[in-house]
Design a protein around this motif. Structure first.
Motif, mmCIF file in Angstrom:
data_model
loop_
_atom_site.group_PDB
_atom_site.id
_atom_site.type_symbol
_atom_site.label_atom_id
_atom_site.label_comp_id
_atom_site.label_asym_id
_atom_site.label_seq_id
_atom_site.Cartn_x
_atom_site.Cartn_y
_atom_site.Cartn_z
ATOM 1 N N GLY A 130 -26.320 6.172 49.861
ATOM 2 C CA GLY A 130 -25.396 6.444 48.755
ATOM 3 C C GLY A 130 -25.596 7.823 48.156
ATOM 4 O O GLY A 130 -24.839 8.240 47.281
ATOM 5 N N ALA A 131 -26.625 8.548 48.626
ATOM 6 C CA ALA A 131 -26.856 9.915 48.126
ATOM 7 C C ALA A 131 -25.757 10.838 48.661
ATOM 8 O O ALA A 131 -25.181 10.587 49.718
ATOM 9 C CB ALA A 131 -28.226 10.410 48.568
ATOM 10 N N TYR A 132 -25.502 11.893 47.930
ATOM 11 C CA TYR A 132 -24.491 12.851 48.390
ATOM 12 C C TYR A 132 -24.901 13.468 49.728
ATOM 13 O O TYR A 132 -24.049 13.800 50.552
ATOM 14 C CB TYR A 132 -24.272 13.948 47.349
ATOM 15 N N SER A 133 -26.197 13.611 49.927
ATOM 16 C CA SER A 133 -26.660 14.188 51.190
ATOM 17 C C SER A 133 -26.296 13.300 52.372
ATOM 18 O O SER A 133 -26.067 13.782 53.478
ATOM 19 C CB SER A 133 -28.177 14.402 51.164
ATOM 20 N N GLU A 134 -26.238 12.002 52.143
ATOM 21 C CA GLU A 134 -25.808 11.100 53.210
ATOM 22 C C GLU A 134 -24.337 11.369 53.539
ATOM 23 O O GLU A 134 -23.943 11.450 54.710
ATOM 24 C CB GLU A 134 -25.985 9.639 52.792
ATOM 25 N N SER A 189 -30.716 10.607 36.935
ATOM 26 C CA SER A 189 -30.043 11.196 38.096
ATOM 27 C C SER A 189 -30.862 12.357 38.651
ATOM 28 O O SER A 189 -31.929 12.691 38.145
ATOM 29 C CB SER A 189 -28.635 11.688 37.735
ATOM 30 N N HIS A 190 -30.323 12.938 39.711
ATOM 31 C CA HIS A 190 -30.898 14.151 40.281
ATOM 32 C C HIS A 190 -30.682 15.295 39.282
ATOM 33 O O HIS A 190 -29.643 15.343 38.621
ATOM 34 C CB HIS A 190 -30.176 14.435 41.608
ATOM 35 N N PRO A 191 -31.636 16.228 39.186
ATOM 36 C CA PRO A 191 -31.491 17.328 38.224
ATOM 37 C C PRO A 191 -30.166 18.083 38.345
ATOM 38 O O PRO A 191 -29.564 18.472 37.339
ATOM 39 C CB PRO A 191 -32.675 18.256 38.548
ATOM 40 N N GLN A 192 -29.709 18.283 39.587
ATOM 41 C CA GLN A 192 -28.434 18.995 39.783
ATOM 42 C C GLN A 192 -27.287 18.216 39.137
ATOM 43 O O GLN A 192 -26.402 18.781 38.514
ATOM 44 C CB GLN A 192 -28.126 19.116 41.278
ATOM 45 N N ALA A 193 -27.303 16.919 39.330
ATOM 46 C CA ALA A 193 -26.230 16.085 38.795
ATOM 47 C C ALA A 193 -26.271 16.082 37.272
ATOM 48 O O ALA A 193 -25.227 16.184 36.616
ATOM 49 C CB ALA A 193 -26.361 14.665 39.345
ATOM 50 N N LEU A 194 -27.472 16.012 36.721
ATOM 51 C CA LEU A 194 -27.591 16.038 35.253
ATOM 52 C C LEU A 194 -27.047 17.345 34.707
ATOM 53 O O LEU A 194 -26.330 17.378 33.708
ATOM 54 C CB LEU A 194 -29.064 15.856 34.845
ATOM 55 N N SER A 195 -27.386 18.424 35.410
ATOM 56 C CA SER A 195 -26.929 19.719 34.921
ATOM 57 C C SER A 195 -25.414 19.867 35.103
ATOM 58 O O SER A 195 -24.743 20.473 34.282
ATOM 59 C CB SER A 195 -27.741 20.830 35.584
ATOM 60 N N GLN A 196 -24.874 19.272 36.155
ATOM 61 C CA GLN A 196 -23.431 19.381 36.395
ATOM 62 C C GLN A 196 -22.615 18.524 35.410
ATOM 63 O O GLN A 196 -21.402 18.672 35.315
ATOM 64 C CB GLN A 196 -23.112 18.984 37.842
ATOM 65 N N CYS A 197 -23.288 17.603 34.730
ATOM 66 C CA CYS A 197 -22.580 16.736 33.764
ATOM 67 C C CYS A 197 -23.053 17.006 32.337
ATOM 68 O O CYS A 197 -22.903 16.160 31.447
ATOM 69 C CB CYS A 197 -22.813 15.267 34.119
ATOM 70 N N ASP A 211 -35.426 11.802 42.164
ATOM 71 C CA ASP A 211 -35.314 12.591 43.397
ATOM 72 C C ASP A 211 -33.910 12.656 43.971
ATOM 73 O O ASP A 211 -33.569 13.599 44.667
ATOM 74 C CB ASP A 211 -36.266 12.041 44.467
ATOM 75 N N ASP A 212 -33.101 11.642 43.773
ATOM 76 C CA ASP A 212 -31.719 11.736 44.211
ATOM 77 C C ASP A 212 -30.853 10.791 43.394
ATOM 78 O O ASP A 212 -31.357 9.876 42.745
ATOM 79 C CB ASP A 212 -31.574 11.499 45.727
ATOM 80 N N THR A 213 -29.562 11.043 43.425
ATOM 81 C CA THR A 213 -28.639 10.308 42.558
ATOM 82 C C THR A 213 -28.617 8.819 42.905
ATOM 83 O O THR A 213 -28.561 7.972 42.021
ATOM 84 C CB THR A 213 -27.217 10.888 42.695
ATOM 85 N N ALA A 214 -28.650 8.528 44.200
ATOM 86 C CA ALA A 214 -28.568 7.127 44.616
ATOM 87 C C ALA A 214 -29.832 6.367 44.239
ATOM 88 O O ALA A 214 -29.779 5.167 43.941
ATOM 89 C CB ALA A 214 -28.310 7.048 46.118
ATOM 90 N N ILE A 240 -18.543 21.886 43.980
ATOM 91 C CA ILE A 240 -18.792 21.887 45.433
ATOM 92 C C ILE A 240 -20.270 22.138 45.696
ATOM 93 O O ILE A 240 -20.872 23.023 45.088
ATOM 94 C CB ILE A 240 -17.999 23.030 46.122
ATOM 95 N N THR A 241 -20.834 21.372 46.617
ATOM 96 C CA THR A 241 -22.205 21.672 47.086
ATOM 97 C C THR A 241 -22.136 22.036 48.556
ATOM 98 O O THR A 241 -21.442 21.387 49.339
ATOM 99 C CB THR A 241 -23.152 20.469 46.872
ATOM 100 N N ARG A 242 -22.856 23.096 48.885
ATOM 101 C CA ARG A 242 -22.901 23.536 50.283
ATOM 102 C C ARG A 242 -24.203 23.032 50.920
ATOM 103 O O ARG A 242 -25.285 23.192 50.344
ATOM 104 C CB ARG A 242 -22.868 25.067 50.335
HETATM 105 O O1 LIG Z 1 -29.087 13.370 44.835
HETATM 106 C C1 LIG Z 1 -28.240 13.380 45.746
HETATM 107 O O2 LIG Z 1 -27.446 12.447 45.948
HETATM 108 C C2 LIG Z 1 -28.197 14.534 46.634
HETATM 109 O O3 LIG Z 1 -27.804 14.422 47.752
HETATM 110 C C3 LIG Z 1 -28.554 15.879 46.049
HETATM 111 C C4 LIG Z 1 -27.392 16.345 45.242
HETATM 112 C C5 LIG Z 1 -27.342 16.115 43.876
HETATM 113 C C6 LIG Z 1 -26.244 16.568 43.148
HETATM 114 C C7 LIG Z 1 -25.226 17.232 43.780
HETATM 115 C C8 LIG Z 1 -25.280 17.439 45.143
HETATM 116 C C9 LIG Z 1 -26.374 17.013 45.887
#
Ligand SMILES: O=C(O)C(=O)Cc1ccccc1
Length: 319
Positions: free
Chosen positions: A114-118, A205-213, A228-231, A273-275
């Protein structure tokens, strides 16, 4: 009300008799040497604060919460152990007993299902077998040790810029960049069924997600805890049946872990967008049929990395 963010470490899953790879359709049991089960006491969230290592600027006043035992005594391990829906992420200690699964391309990613990386792995390699790994380092090692064929790695996002820690991983390992994939990241606020937004005190959540919201969370006055990850955040909230804690994660994480979606598209920037980089042991062999992007040698990548750091202050350098 702005609130401090903490970092919650992922659980250190003890080795068990059986390990199951991530595959929605197939379940491959992999045998791991038996060790005495480690039962440790659950550490409350407020325990052992220390400075955050890297959260990509998300927690300005950050105090990190050491929560290695996050899932001890939780149903996490019991459910993860053999269920194809909740495979335990691959960790480097489990590599020696791993097996390959037929002909599908196996793609490692950091996170749980369920992680975005998946999603990035599946977008990059449609019909692949996405293999969850507990850490980025494990995903790299899985490729290096021929346990999987590829890995995907988030490297930059439209709001937060470069993910420097992952550049460091590229330097420390000798994988080749063979492509990239961009993923539109749409965050949801998730909670257990019956829990309302007003009931929530904090989100994980993941730090990136927290910062994006950031704006949404500030408006809602919610505290933040980084994992460590959103899922993993969604999984924790669900398995602990928390009713004062939500998770920011994908809608597919909501489905997988049986959570309710309280709000959709809560990211501050609608163009979020995440690359992700696609990584392999070997460089691409250039074909003549279509134009290709050059995959620089490791030395070149190092030079480009250093150059990008010096000239652009660490921002993305397009290869
Ligand atoms: O935590 C995740 O689900 C990831 O794959 C890392 C991530 C977190 C937030 C945005 C993009 C990727």
């Amino acid at each position: 009300m702005a609130t401090a963010t903490s970092v919650v470490r992922s659980p250190k899953a003890p080795l068990s008799g059986k390990f199951t790879f991530a595959d929605k359709k197939t379940t491959l049991p992999v045998h791991i040497p038996q060790f005495p089960p480690q039962r440790r006491r659950f550490t409350p969230l407020s325990a052992s604060l220390h400075d955050s290592e890297n959260n990509n600027g998300c927690n300005k006043n950050a105090q990190a919460v050491e929560l290695e035992k996050l899932f001890d005594d939780a149903p996490y391990d019991d459910v993860s152990k053999d269920s194809p829906l909740h495979p335990r992420p691959l960790s480097s200690t489990q590599f020696s007993n791993s097996v390959s699964n037929g002909n599908r391309l196996r793609v490692a990613y950091q996170g749980v299902r369920g992680a975005y990386s998946e999603a990035a792995a599946e977008k990059a390699y449609p019909n692949c077998e996405a293999v969850p790994c507990d850490q980025f380092d494990s995903a790299f090692q899985a490729v290096e040790k021929w346990l999987v064929d590829r890995a995907v790695l988030p490297i930059e996002n439209s709001l937060g810029g470069s993910i420097h820690r992952n550049y460091d991983l590229l330097l420390r390992h000798s994988l080749h960049i063979v492509g990239e994939v961009k993923l539109a990241v749409r965050h949801c606020l998730l909670a257990n069924h019956g829990v309302k937004v007003e009931d929530l005190k904090r989100v994980l959540s993941h730090p990136q997600a927290l910062s994006q919201c950031e704006n949404t969370l500030t408006k809602l006055g919610l505290g933040r805890e980084a994992v460590d990850d959103t899922a993993l955040a969604a999984k924790y909230v669900a398995f602990r049946k928390l009713n004062d804690t939500g998770a920011i994660a994908s809608s597919s994480a909501a489905t997988i872990y049986g959570l309710n979606i309280l709000a959709q598209d809560i990211q501050d920037d609608c163009d979020n967008i995440t690359r992700f980089l696609m990584l392999a042991r070997e460089p691409i062999i250039p074909g003549i049929e279509r134009p290709f992007k050059v995959s620089p040698s490791i030395q070149q990548q190092k030079a480009i990395y250093k150059y990008s750091f010096l000239i652009r202050g660490g921002s993305w350098c397009s290869f």
